[in-house]
Structures are given as structure tokens and as C-alpha cells.
Design a protein around this motif. Structure first.
Motif, PDB file in Angstrom:
ATOM      1  N   ALA A 226      -1.664 -15.393  -4.373  1.00 59.42           N
ATOM      2  CA  ALA A 226      -2.000 -16.472  -3.445  1.00 59.42           C
ATOM      3  C   ALA A 226      -2.713 -15.924  -2.219  1.00 59.42           C
ATOM      4  O   ALA A 226      -3.636 -16.556  -1.693  1.00 59.42           O
ATOM      5  N   ALA A 227      -2.293 -14.739  -1.748  1.00 60.82           N
ATOM      6  CA  ALA A 227      -2.965 -14.125  -0.605  1.00 60.82           C
ATOM      7  C   ALA A 227      -4.418 -13.803  -0.939  1.00 60.82           C
ATOM      8  O   ALA A 227      -5.320 -14.019  -0.117  1.00 60.82           O
ATOM      9  N   VAL A 228      -4.670 -13.303  -2.135  1.00 65.31           N
ATOM     10  CA  VAL A 228      -6.049 -13.025  -2.558  1.00 65.31           C
ATOM     11  C   VAL A 228      -6.870 -14.314  -2.561  1.00 65.31           C
ATOM     12  O   VAL A 228      -8.011 -14.346  -2.076  1.00 65.31           O
ATOM     13  N   ALA A 229      -6.292 -15.391  -3.085  1.00 66.30           N
ATOM     14  CA  ALA A 229      -7.005 -16.677  -3.100  1.00 66.30           C
ATOM     15  C   ALA A 229      -7.295 -17.162  -1.684  1.00 66.30           C
ATOM     16  O   ALA A 229      -8.379 -17.707  -1.416  1.00 66.30           O
ATOM     17  N   ASP A 230      -6.353 -16.953  -0.773  1.00 64.55           N
ATOM     18  CA  ASP A 230      -6.581 -17.341   0.625  1.00 64.55           C
ATOM     19  C   ASP A 230      -7.786 -16.603   1.202  1.00 64.55           C
ATOM     20  O   ASP A 230      -8.623 -17.198   1.896  1.00 64.55           O
ATOM     21  N   ALA A 231      -7.862 -15.297   0.943  1.00 67.40           N
ATOM     22  CA  ALA A 231      -8.973 -14.511   1.474  1.00 67.40           C
ATOM     23  C   ALA A 231     -10.293 -14.887   0.808  1.00 67.40           C
ATOM     24  O   ALA A 231     -11.342 -14.941   1.467  1.00 67.40           O
ATOM     25  N   GLN A 232     -10.253 -15.182  -0.491  1.00 64.79           N
ATOM     26  CA  GLN A 232     -11.483 -15.525  -1.215  1.00 64.79           C
ATOM     27  C   GLN A 232     -12.108 -16.808  -0.689  1.00 64.79           C
ATOM     28  O   GLN A 232     -13.325 -17.005  -0.824  1.00 64.79           O
ATOM     29  N   ALA A 233     -11.305 -17.673  -0.086  1.00 68.88           N
ATOM     30  CA  ALA A 233     -11.848 -18.912   0.468  1.00 68.88           C
ATOM     31  C   ALA A 233     -12.759 -18.656   1.661  1.00 68.88           C
ATOM     32  O   ALA A 233     -13.528 -19.535   2.061  1.00 68.88           O
ATOM     33  N   HIS A 234     -12.705 -17.455   2.220  1.00 70.76           N
ATOM     34  CA  HIS A 234     -13.484 -17.136   3.420  1.00 70.76           C
ATOM     35  C   HIS A 234     -14.425 -15.946   3.243  1.00 70.76           C
ATOM     36  O   HIS A 234     -15.290 -15.721   4.099  1.00 70.76           O
ATOM     37  N   PHE A 235     -14.240 -15.194   2.163  1.00 68.73           N
ATOM     38  CA  PHE A 235     -15.021 -13.961   1.973  1.00 68.73           C
ATOM     39  C   PHE A 235     -15.699 -13.999   0.610  1.00 68.73           C
ATOM     40  O   PHE A 235     -15.031 -14.135  -0.419  1.00 68.73           O
ATOM     41  N   PRO A 236     -17.037 -13.865   0.565  1.00 70.31           N
ATOM     42  CA  PRO A 236     -17.743 -13.995  -0.710  1.00 70.31           C
ATOM     43  C   PRO A 236     -17.699 -12.746  -1.588  1.00 70.31           C
ATOM     44  O   PRO A 236     -18.033 -12.815  -2.770  1.00 70.31           O
ATOM     45  N   GLY A 237     -17.288 -11.609  -1.030  1.00 69.48           N
ATOM     46  CA  GLY A 237     -17.237 -10.381  -1.809  1.00 69.48           C
ATOM     47  C   GLY A 237     -15.960 -10.269  -2.624  1.00 69.48           C
ATOM     48  O   GLY A 237     -15.133 -11.182  -2.676  1.00 69.48           O
ATOM     49  N   GLU A 238     -15.793  -9.120  -3.266  1.00 65.78           N
ATOM     50  CA  GLU A 238     -14.606  -8.885  -4.092  1.00 65.78           C
ATOM     51  C   GLU A 238     -13.378  -8.703  -3.201  1.00 65.78           C
ATOM     52  O   GLU A 238     -13.414  -7.966  -2.220  1.00 65.78           O
ATOM     53  N   VAL A 239     -12.288  -9.375  -3.562  1.00 69.56           N
ATOM     54  CA  VAL A 239     -11.023  -9.268  -2.839  1.00 69.56           C
ATOM     55  C   VAL A 239      -9.983  -8.682  -3.787  1.00 69.56           C
ATOM     56  O   VAL A 239      -9.797  -9.180  -4.908  1.00 69.56           O
ATOM     57  N   LEU A 240      -9.296  -7.643  -3.326  1.00 71.10           N
ATOM     58  CA  LEU A 240      -8.258  -6.975  -4.108  1.00 71.10           C
ATOM     59  C   LEU A 240      -6.959  -6.977  -3.320  1.00 71.10           C
ATOM     60  O   LEU A 240      -6.969  -6.998  -2.091  1.00 71.10           O
ATOM     61  N   ALA A 241      -5.843  -6.939  -4.032  1.00 78.05           N
ATOM     62  CA  ALA A 241      -4.538  -6.772  -3.408  1.00 78.05           C
ATOM     63  C   ALA A 241      -4.089  -5.331  -3.598  1.00 78.05           C
ATOM     64  O   ALA A 241      -4.199  -4.775  -4.693  1.00 78.05           O
ATOM     65  N   ALA A 242      -3.606  -4.726  -2.530  1.00 81.40           N
ATOM     66  CA  ALA A 242      -3.095  -3.367  -2.624  1.00 81.40           C
ATOM     67  C   ALA A 242      -1.882  -3.345  -3.553  1.00 81.40           C
ATOM     68  O   ALA A 242      -0.960  -4.149  -3.409  1.00 81.40           O
ATOM     69  N   GLU A 243      -1.893  -2.427  -4.502  1.00 79.19           N
ATOM     70  CA  GLU A 243      -0.785  -2.209  -5.428  1.00 79.19           C
ATOM     71  C   GLU A 243      -0.580  -0.707  -5.551  1.00 79.19           C
ATOM     72  O   GLU A 243      -1.553   0.040  -5.728  1.00 79.19           O
ATOM     73  N   GLU A 244       0.656  -0.263  -5.466  1.00 83.03           N
ATOM     74  CA  GLU A 244       0.944   1.168  -5.527  1.00 83.03           C
ATOM     75  C   GLU A 244       0.328   1.784  -6.797  1.00 83.03           C
ATOM     76  O   GLU A 244       0.497   1.265  -7.900  1.00 83.03           O
ATOM     77  N   GLY A 245      -0.403   2.875  -6.605  1.00 81.33           N
ATOM     78  CA  GLY A 245      -1.055   3.567  -7.700  1.00 81.33           C
ATOM     79  C   GLY A 245      -2.450   3.076  -8.012  1.00 81.33           C
ATOM     80  O   GLY A 245      -3.168   3.719  -8.794  1.00 81.33           O
ATOM     81  N   ARG A 246      -2.856   1.978  -7.420  1.00 84.70           N
ATOM     82  CA  ARG A 246      -4.201   1.463  -7.672  1.00 84.70           C
ATOM     83  C   ARG A 246      -5.229   2.380  -7.038  1.00 84.70           C
ATOM     84  O   ARG A 246      -5.144   2.715  -5.861  1.00 84.70           O
ATOM     85  N   THR A 247      -6.232   2.797  -7.811  1.00 82.16           N
ATOM     86  CA  THR A 247      -7.321   3.629  -7.313  1.00 82.16           C
ATOM     87  C   THR A 247      -8.619   2.841  -7.376  1.00 82.16           C
ATOM     88  O   THR A 247      -8.969   2.288  -8.417  1.00 82.16           O
ATOM     89  N   ILE A 248      -9.308   2.796  -6.258  1.00 79.16           N
ATOM     90  CA  ILE A 248     -10.570   2.071  -6.142  1.00 79.16           C
ATOM     91  C   ILE A 248     -11.692   3.099  -6.026  1.00 79.16           C
ATOM     92  O   ILE A 248     -11.693   3.943  -5.135  1.00 79.16           O
ATOM     93  N   LEU A 249     -12.621   3.050  -6.968  1.00 84.85           N
ATOM     94  CA  LEU A 249     -13.780   3.927  -6.903  1.00 84.85           C
ATOM     95  C   LEU A 249     -14.780   3.366  -5.898  1.00 84.85           C
ATOM     96  O   LEU A 249     -15.032   2.164  -5.859  1.00 84.85           O
ATOM     97  N   LEU A 250     -15.355   4.262  -5.107  1.00 89.33           N
ATOM     98  CA  LEU A 250     -16.229   3.836  -3.999  1.00 89.33           C
ATOM     99  C   LEU A 250     -17.663   4.344  -4.226  1.00 89.33           C
ATOM    100  O   LEU A 250     -17.879   5.321  -4.911  1.00 89.33           O
TER     101      LEU A 250
END
Length: 250
Positions: A226-250
Motif C-alpha cells: 500500500a505504501a508503494v501504491a501511495d508513492a506511485q500516485a505522485h511519482f512517475p518513476g519506479e517505486v520499490l519497497a526496501a526488503e532485507e537482502g534486496r539488491t538494486i543494480l545501479l
């Protein structure tokens, strides 16, 4: 390739199976930790041994952002320093002065100043930190809190630590490849405001023209989808939720 790994995603105290704020940013074989709250050190050691860590940045003095720097210090003392010849090496630690006082209260022997090469964020920053240029932006919180901006050729990562809504967030994250943002609440609390909602995180990410947004510092029990959906309503880019062990390639 650069990457950011989530070591802890909870705010205040860790939910079962999770840890509090902590992130590992790696680029060109340089590894820097951004905050290290309750439980985050164990997750760090799953990804990197202490002797490969190059620096630690702590945004502010609350224990859900710095308590496990004590655990890291013990690991550094008993593994890296114990096996060193000559002058024992100290791990660079960038923080506010109260952070060291809190660490010393937990473990005075050895003193944190003997484990860490301490740099006061309030006194300014070095122009370079490994491959990165480091910039700091003070952001509103209950304790002095410094938003962190790390820039290398072709890469910018911004991290708010804990913050209330502020136009300074847009400056911190201007054109960033990734903004790691406080998203503690689903509903905005009464003022004064020292923490944000996911909606507000999305708003300021859009104002900054950031490319991606990673929501973090969730109050225990938060519905993260739900928090991701809240942010997506205002931000057009990709929205992710922090999860332990998640690695984001940059």
C-alpha cells in the motif's frame, strides 16, 4: 556495476525477521554502509566481511540507525585489528559527535575512537569518499540529521535518513539514479513534522526528477504494498519497497 543492498528496512524497532535502517552501497570495489541500526550488522556480514568495508556513514544518532555500529566495531576489533601488523587500522566513520558518545556508552573498551577514524559530519565533509563525491544536506528530524548524496561519474545515490517533508529533499536528490527515502507513516501525523509518508516521499522524488525511489524506514506493521501504491500516485518513476537482502543494480 554499482549496487545498493538493503540491510534493514524497519523504523523505530525491527519487525520479526527484519532489521532497522541499513544499506550497503558498492561501486568500483569500494563498499560504504549507510546507517546500521538494530539487527543490520548480521545482514551486512552475510554480504561482506568486515575487512572489505571501506567506510560507514551515520545520518543521525537514533539507535535504529546506529546501534549496530557497535557490533561492527567489535567485529572489526576481533578480526581486522587483531590480525593486523603494526598500527591497528581504524575504519572511517562519518557521523555526528553524539553517535560516538552513544557507542562509547554501549562499549567503552576499546573506545570507539580506537576502532573508528571518526569524522564529524557537522564540521564538513571530504570532497571525495573512494570513487564518490560526498555532499550533505541537513533535513528536519528530532535529532540533527544529514541527508547523504553520493555521486560518481554516471551515478548518483541520495539517502534521506529520517526526515520530515522539506524542499531540501528535492535538492538532495536532484536527478538521482536512486533516492532512498524515509516513508515511516501511511497517514501524516500532526505537526511538527519530522517523519514522512510514502505519498510525501513520492512527491519529493518527483520534484527532484529522481529516476527510482526506494521507500524505507517503515513503521512496524506497515502495509508495504500500500505504501508503494501511495508513492506511485505522485511519482512517475519506479517505486520499490526496501526488503532485507534486496539488491538494486545501479
Amino acid at each position: 556495476m554499482a549496487s545498493l543492498t538493503v540491510l534493514g528496512s524497519s523504523g523505530a524497532w525491527p519487525e520479526p525477521g527484519r532489521a532497522c535502517a541499513g544499506f550497503l552501497l558498492s561501486h568500483q570495489n569500494f563498499h560504504v554502509v549507510l546507517d546500521l541500526g538494530y539487527g543490520a550488522a548480521a545482514n551486512l556480514f552475510r554480504h561482506l566481511p568486515p575487512n572489505r568495508l571501506n567506510a560507514v556513514l551515520v545520518t543521525h544518532e537514533h539507535p535504529d540507525h546506529m546501534a549496530d555500529v557497535s557490533a561492527l566495531g567489535r567485529a572489526w576489533h576481533y578480526t581486522v585489528q587483531a590480525n593486523a601488523s603494526g598500527e591497528p587500522p581504524r575504519l572511517p566513520l562519518y557521523c555526528t559527535p553524539g553517535t560516538v558518545q552513544r557507542l562509547a556508552a554501549m562499549e567503552p573498551h576499546p573506545h570507539p575512537a580506537d576502532l573508528f577514524d571518526v569524522h564529524d559530519l557537522a564540521a564538513g565533509t571530504p570532497p571525495e569518499l573512494g570513487p564518490f563525491r560526498l555532499a550533505l544536506v541537513p533535513l528536519p528530524h528530532y535529532k540533527p540529521n544529514f541527508g547523504i548524496r553520493l555521486t560518481a561519474p554516471g551515478l548518483t545515490v541520495a539517502y534521506t535518513g529520517d526526515t520530515g517533508p522539506s524542499p531540501a529533499i528535492a535538492d538532495l536528490a536532484r536527478d538521482a539514479d536512486l533516492l532512498v527515502s524515509d516513508a515511516t507513516h501511511r497517514v501524516a501525523p500532526s505537526p511538527p513534522r519530522y517523519l514522512m509518508t510514502a505519498e510525501e516521499a513520492g512527491h519529493w522524488a518527483a520534484q527532484a526528477n529522481a529516476r527510482r525511489l526506494l521507500l524505507a524506514h517503515f513503521w512496524p506493521g506497515t502495509d508495504r504494498a500500500a505504501a508503494v501504491a501511495d508513492a506511485q500516485a505522485h511519482f512517475p518513476g519506479e517505486v520499490l519497497a526496501a526488503e532485507e537482502g534486496r539488491t538494486i543494480l545501479l
